[in-house]
Design an enzyme around this catalytic site. Structure first.
Site, short mmCIF file in Angstrom:
data_model
loop_
_atom_site.label_atom_id
_atom_site.label_comp_id
_atom_site.label_asym_id
_atom_site.label_seq_id
_atom_site.Cartn_x
_atom_site.Cartn_y
_atom_site.Cartn_z
CB SER A 163 0.49 -0.77 6.70
OG SER A 163 -0.82 -0.33 6.45
CG ASP A 170 -1.95 2.24 2.66
OD1 ASP A 170 -2.36 2.29 3.84
OD2 ASP A 170 -1.40 1.23 2.18
#
Length: 553
Positions: free
Chosen positions: A151, A307
């Site tokens: 991430s 995301d």
């Protein structure tokens, strides 16, 4: 340097399938007479990376305390054993990956392990956003999914995120059950890894995801917002541009220096839009682009696996400023209410309580969950969920996780609607403050090298809880390790004050202690907004100072 440590390191070395980490570990063993190298070797073998509800995440390197092919193969073997124990041994596992160092290798190893265990495996066609993987699990009817990503962690990290067949991330007890299966893997030589047998998907899965993005917008809604966009050196650019083109928005202006995937993340200290300086190039691009037709209405950013979504707008003085995650969360909620949605709005306990007030006023259901979309995604009847760390789920039927692509689309739609009405995002924030009170939030976040700093701070707060912060009395304190009527146990502390709330918890994905602060200031009229904001900022600063002292950080 103990012989036991050397023996364990040599045993690990004998099994390591990666020439890079083999060389790295061999050099550490050879130079272990040196105190610095001995300490590094001991750190690498001080335990194993723990598999939890965030999966695995850690620094790349050799040894069981680092992310490497050996650790990933064991994790994949544990997941396969878990699925077989649940009677899903002939099921499909979908595997996605980002553009970080070793991500493609870890994805290929996972596919090989699944096929070797008798499951079916399919891999996304190239590095793609995490939401595409989350979508593909449900779309293809898979029993599980794996996303190889760290991430927004630093460049030296990578990670391994696991989803089950409902398309949401794992929660207890699945995490512990998978961890037990991983621990049961005695040797990599016991893990079959064929050279082929899995499928690499074509563009059809991405096409299906993009077709689904159309559903998040109202047919015929304005699509006029001019956007500057940064992918933050991640994998979001091509998918976001395709989604915006399908929707009929003007083509976003790209932050060229950050547009293409680059695992070194050369322009940022941390590839997270929340971090200081991360958005500087985006703002510079916006200022250069203001002479284009219609100017620039909005700056949008994804984190590296896309995301999460960040948004920035011009303030009253014409300067670009980041919106807080809580502000974007409330704005999206207000927009969805205006679109006439039905269902339940949900957020984690660390996010602003404003969402609950918006839902109540609209006659919608509302729930609070523990931190993480693995909990938000499981709310019955979910229509919209968000978390203050820039995570938004605007299409839970398509992606039961945070999705920075569809969130960007809906926010651009909101900006377009307001633009057509002669209003701005800041005007809508003012209206929400007038309707529900000014909800001001902030965060005290401390990154540490030594994890005992975090445990010591938590222990200190438990032993000597504050009785007041910024002059506001603490009216109720909760130790969340004991759970509540609505929440399962978690390592955290929650304090209710007169007109404020504080939550303290260790981060689940980074070496950070995080303290989430919120104050609510009543507002009687538009003339009181500036004073309310000043009062909110004053209280937040005072709470932050007093809490830091109480925690000893």
């Amino acid at each position: 340097m103990t012989q036991d440590l050397i023996a364990r390191a040599e045993a690990w070395l004998a099994e390591d399938p990666d020439s890079e980490t083999r060389d790295e570990l061999a050099k550490l063993i050879e130079s272990s007479a040196d105190a610095e190298h001995a300490a590094e070797l001991a750190a690498r073998f001080s335990g194993t990376l723990q598999f939890g509800t965030a999966g695995l995440r850690g620094e790349l390197g050799a040894g069981p305390m680092r992310m490497n092919r050996s650790v990933v193969i064991r994790a994949a073997a544990g997941l396969a054993a878990y699925l077989k124990a649940k009677g899903q041994g002939d099921g499909l596992v979908v595997i996605g990956y980002d553009a970080r160092y070793k991500s493609a290798d870890f994805a290929r190893d996972t596919a090989a392990v699944m096929v070797g265990a008798g499951l079916r495996a399919t891999v996304l066609p190239r590095p793609l956003p995490t939401p595409v993987l989350a979508y593909a699990i449900r779309h293809l009817g898979a029993v599980a999914g794996v996303e190889v990503t760290a991430s927004h962690n630093p460049p030296r990290d990578n990670g391994y995120k696991v989803y089950l067949g409902d398309g949401s991330q794992i929660v207890p007890p699945a995490d512990a059950e998978i961890a037990a299966e991983i621990a049961a893997v005695a040797s990599l030589h016991d893990v079959p890894r064929p050279e082929s047998g899995w499928e690499v998907l074509g563009e059809e899965v991405l096409d299906a995801y993009l077709a689904r993005t159309d559903a998040v917008l109202t047919p015929g809604s304005p699509r006029t917002a001019n956007v500057v966009y940064t992918a933050m050196h991640g994998v979001g650019k091509d998918v976001l541009l395709a989604a915006f083109a399908r929707a009929g928005f003007p083509e976003p202006v790209l932050v060229a220096e950050q547009a293409e995937p680059d695992p070194a993340f050369p322009t940022v200290a941390f590839p997270n839009p929340e971090e200081p300086g991360a958005m500087d190039l985006a703002f510079a691009t916006a200022r250069r682009s203001e002479s284009r037709d219609g100017g620039v209405d909005l700056v949008l950013a994804n984190d590296p696996d896309a995301d999460r979504c960040a948004a920035a707008v011009k303030d009253r003085d014409g300067e670009w400023r980041m919106l807080r995650g809580d502000e974007v969360g409330a704005l999206l909620a207000a927009h969805l209410v205006a679109k006439g949605v039905t269902g339940v709005f949900a957020e984690s306990i660390v996010s602003s309580s404003l969402l609950g007030r918006i839902a109540e006023a609209a006659g919608l259901g509302y729930e609070e969950t523990l931190t993480g979309f693995k909990w938000i995604a499981r709310v019955d009847g979910l229509r919209y969920g968000y978390e203050e760390a820039l995570g938004y789920c605007v299409d839970p039927e398509g992606v039961r996780d945070k999705d920075g692509i569809t969130a960007a689309l809906v926010f651009a739609e909101l900006a377009s609607v307001l633009k057509e009405q002669g209003r701005t995002v800041l005007d809508l924030l003012d209206e929400l403050a007038l309707a529900h009170g000014l909800h001001a939030t902030d965060q005290l976040s401390v990154r540490v090298e030594d994890l005992t700093v975090i445990s010591d701070a938590m222990a200190r707060l438990r032993e000597q809880p504050p009785t007041s912060l910024a002059g506001l009395a603490v009216t109720r304190a909760e130790d969340l390790t004991e759970g509540t009527e609505a929440l399962p146990p978690t390592d955290g502390l929650r304090y209710y004050l007169e007109g404020a709330r504080v939550i303290v918890r260790p981060s689940g994905t980074e070496p950070k202690l995080k303290c989430y602060l919120e104050v609510v200031v009543p507002v009687g009229s538009a003339d009181e907004l500036d004073a309310a904001r000043a009062r909110g900022a004053e209280l937040l600063a005072g709470i932050k100072k007093d809490l830091a002292a109480a925690a000893g950080i």
